[in-house]
Design a protein around this motif. Structure first.
Motif, PDB file in Angstrom:
ATOM      1  N   MET A 143       0.838  -1.206   0.000  1.00  0.00           N
ATOM      2  CA  MET A 143       0.000   0.000   0.000  1.00  0.00           C
ATOM      3  C   MET A 143       0.871   1.253   0.000  1.00  0.00           C
ATOM      4  N   PRO A 144       0.411   2.334  -0.620  1.00  0.00           N
ATOM      5  CA  PRO A 144       1.125   3.608  -0.465  1.00  0.00           C
ATOM      6  C   PRO A 144       1.122   4.011   1.020  1.00  0.00           C
ATOM      7  N   VAL A 145       2.166   4.741   1.437  1.00  0.00           N
ATOM      8  CA  VAL A 145       2.318   5.136   2.842  1.00  0.00           C
ATOM      9  C   VAL A 145       1.053   5.839   3.361  1.00  0.00           C
ATOM     10  N   GLU A 146       0.545   6.791   2.579  1.00  0.00           N
ATOM     11  CA  GLU A 146      -0.624   7.567   3.024  1.00  0.00           C
ATOM     12  C   GLU A 146      -1.817   6.672   3.344  1.00  0.00           C
ATOM     13  N   HIS A 147      -2.006   5.679   2.467  1.00  0.00           N
ATOM     14  CA  HIS A 147      -3.134   4.764   2.635  1.00  0.00           C
ATOM     15  C   HIS A 147      -2.950   3.933   3.918  1.00  0.00           C
ATOM     16  N   ALA A 148      -1.735   3.430   4.132  1.00  0.00           N
ATOM     17  CA  ALA A 148      -1.464   2.621   5.331  1.00  0.00           C
ATOM     18  C   ALA A 148      -1.673   3.456   6.601  1.00  0.00           C
ATOM     19  N   LEU A 149      -1.287   4.743   6.536  1.00  0.00           N
ATOM     20  CA  LEU A 149      -1.494   5.614   7.700  1.00  0.00           C
ATOM     21  C   LEU A 149      -2.988   5.817   7.960  1.00  0.00           C
ATOM     22  N   ASP A 150      -3.769   5.908   6.886  1.00  0.00           N
ATOM     23  CA  ASP A 150      -5.223   6.039   7.053  1.00  0.00           C
ATOM     24  C   ASP A 150      -5.800   4.791   7.730  1.00  0.00           C
ATOM     25  N   VAL A 151      -5.274   3.625   7.368  1.00  0.00           N
ATOM     26  CA  VAL A 151      -5.756   2.374   7.981  1.00  0.00           C
ATOM     27  C   VAL A 151      -5.444   2.392   9.482  1.00  0.00           C
ATOM     28  N   ILE A 152      -4.243   2.858   9.829  1.00  0.00           N
ATOM     29  CA  ILE A 152      -3.877   2.937  11.253  1.00  0.00           C
ATOM     30  C   ILE A 152      -4.798   3.922  11.969  1.00  0.00           C
ATOM     31  N   GLU A 153      -5.065   5.036  11.326  1.00  0.00           N
ATOM     32  CA  GLU A 153      -5.954   6.040  11.937  1.00  0.00           C
ATOM     33  C   GLU A 153      -7.340   5.442  12.208  1.00  0.00           C
ATOM     34  N   ALA A 154      -7.833   4.660  11.260  1.00  0.00           N
ATOM     35  CA  ALA A 154      -9.162   4.050  11.418  1.00  0.00           C
ATOM     36  C   ALA A 154      -9.173   3.026  12.558  1.00  0.00           C
ATOM     37  N   GLY A 155      -7.997   2.479  12.870  1.00  0.00           N
ATOM     38  CA  GLY A 155      -7.947   1.436  13.905  1.00  0.00           C
ATOM     39  C   GLY A 155      -7.483   1.929  15.264  1.00  0.00           C
ATOM     40  N   LEU A 156      -7.350   3.258  15.423  1.00  0.00           N
ATOM     41  CA  LEU A 156      -6.869   3.799  16.711  1.00  0.00           C
ATOM     42  C   LEU A 156      -7.812   3.416  17.844  1.00  0.00           C
ATOM     43  N   GLY A 157      -7.228   2.935  18.933  1.00  0.00           N
ATOM     44  CA  GLY A 157      -8.044   2.557  20.090  1.00  0.00           C
ATOM     45  C   GLY A 157      -8.624   1.159  19.996  1.00  0.00           C
ATOM     46  N   GLN A 158      -8.682   0.606  18.795  1.00  0.00           N
ATOM     47  CA  GLN A 158      -9.199  -0.763  18.637  1.00  0.00           C
ATOM     48  C   GLN A 158      -8.071  -1.720  18.269  1.00  0.00           C
ATOM     49  N   GLN A 159      -7.547  -1.536  17.053  1.00  0.00           N
ATOM     50  CA  GLN A 159      -6.426  -2.392  16.662  1.00  0.00           C
ATOM     51  C   GLN A 159      -5.101  -1.844  17.198  1.00  0.00           C
ATOM     52  N   PHE A 160      -5.030  -0.514  17.301  1.00  0.00           N
ATOM     53  CA  PHE A 160      -3.753   0.115  17.667  1.00  0.00           C
ATOM     54  C   PHE A 160      -3.905   1.019  18.887  1.00  0.00           C
ATOM     55  N   ASP A 161      -2.866   1.091  19.678  1.00  0.00           N
ATOM     56  CA  ASP A 161      -2.831   2.000  20.823  1.00  0.00           C
ATOM     57  C   ASP A 161      -3.095   3.428  20.324  1.00  0.00           C
ATOM     58  N   ALA A 162      -4.082   4.092  20.946  1.00  0.00           N
ATOM     59  CA  ALA A 162      -4.516   5.390  20.432  1.00  0.00           C
ATOM     60  C   ALA A 162      -3.396   6.435  20.469  1.00  0.00           C
ATOM     61  N   HIS A 163      -2.696   6.540  21.616  1.00  0.00           N
ATOM     62  CA  HIS A 163      -1.670   7.580  21.748  1.00  0.00           C
ATOM     63  C   HIS A 163      -0.474   7.297  20.832  1.00  0.00           C
ATOM     64  N   LEU A 164       0.033   6.072  20.891  1.00  0.00           N
ATOM     65  CA  LEU A 164       1.198   5.729  20.065  1.00  0.00           C
ATOM     66  C   LEU A 164       0.839   5.784  18.580  1.00  0.00           C
TER      67      LEU A 164
END
Ligand code: FE2
Length: 288
Positions: A168-189
């Motif tokens: 995936m392009p970097v921007e797209h992967a960052l959007d995926v992380i943003e969508a998963g904040l607090g659920q898949q990924f630690d919100a603060h980190l």
């Protein structure tokens, strides 16, 4: 030299040797898994950037980077039929892959330096919402270092090419992380990671397998050719995934992999990158 000083020097070299033996284990993973060329280096680098941004003391930043370098060690215990499978895994195969977190813990536990890395090895696939593995821990019950490496690991998996899909392009992967904040990924980190990524801080990491060494593309299946620091123009290699043969050629200041059938006669896997290993031992000796 005085006896006490000699004894101290001897003790230091024992610990350096232990660190070297620990790091060598990472190459066992890269030798087994043909699709993750440079993954461990990239995740370690991303983890260092994120731990720095999170304000960890410098020694802790380096410990987390070291743990990130070893996070997937348990993959050495996953069968080839699953680890090297192209395409989507079945439910059963996915369960087999998931065992790598527990296998890594069990393999490493007896190592004298294991305490520096085991929580990341064991918990880097946990998720704050409890849907991760191996234990399904939630929120702050997941060790902080493992939460940090989990973000970096997922980002690298998304942005890396595989024979069966483009990264995936970097921007797209960052959007995926943003969508998963607090659920898949630690919100603060996760937020901090997004800030770094959107500020362009990952430009020398994504698509690289070492400082200043870009991944080379295998024309036949994807960019999984890893060039180690000692590779010279004229050396042969082969794609560890599809076995196509290549030769390194100089092109201006950079090195290109050119298809050459003779390459497929060679082992392709050159072994541990001794020069990178020396560099990493020197870097992480501060932790001993
Ligand atoms: Fe993993």
């Amino acid at each position: 030299m005085e006896r006490a000083a000699l004894a101290l020097q001897g003790e230091a070299s024992v610990y350096t040797g232990l660190l070297r033996s620990l790091l060598l284990l990472a190459w066992m993973v890269e030798a087994r898994d043909p699709y993750t060329g440079g993954h461990l280096w990239r995740v370690a680098h991303l983890a260092e950037l994120l731990a720095e941004a999170a304000g960890f003391p410098s020694k802790e930043v380096q410990r987390i980077a070291l743990a990130a370098f070893l996070h997937d060690l348990g993959k050495v215990g996953v069968p080839d039929s699953t680890l090297c499978k192209q395409g989507k895994l079945s439910g059963e195969e996915y369960q087999t892959v998931q065992q790598h977190a527990e296998i890594g813990l069990r393999l490493l536990q007896p190592h004298p330096l294991a305490s520096m890395v085991v929580s990341v090895v064991h918990h880097h696939h946990e998720r704050p919402d409890g849907k991760g593995y191996p234990l399904g821990l939630t929120g702050d019950n997941i060790p902080l270092d493992a939460r940090l490496v989990a973000v970096c690991d997922a980002f690298d998996a998304m942005t890396s090419h595989r024979p069966y899909r483009a990264g995936m392009p970097v921007e797209h992967a960052l959007d995926v992380i943003e969508a998963g904040l607090g659920q898949q990924f630690d919100a603060h980190l996760g937020e901090l990671f997004l800030e770094l990524g959107r500020a362009g801080r990952f430009s020398g990491v994504v698509g690289f397998c070492d400082d200043g060494i870009p991944l080379a593309h295998c024309d036949a299946c994807g960019p999984v050719l890893v060039r180690d620091r000692t590779a010279q123009a004229g050396d042969f290699t082969r794609c560890p995934a599809c076995k196509a043969g290549y030769r390194w050629v100089l092109s201006g200041a950079s090195m290109l992999a050119v298809v050459d059938d003779e390459g497929s006669q060679h082992m392709g896997w050159t072994g541990s990158d001794g020069s990178l290993l020396d560099h990493l031992v020197e870097r992480w000796a501060v932790l001993l």
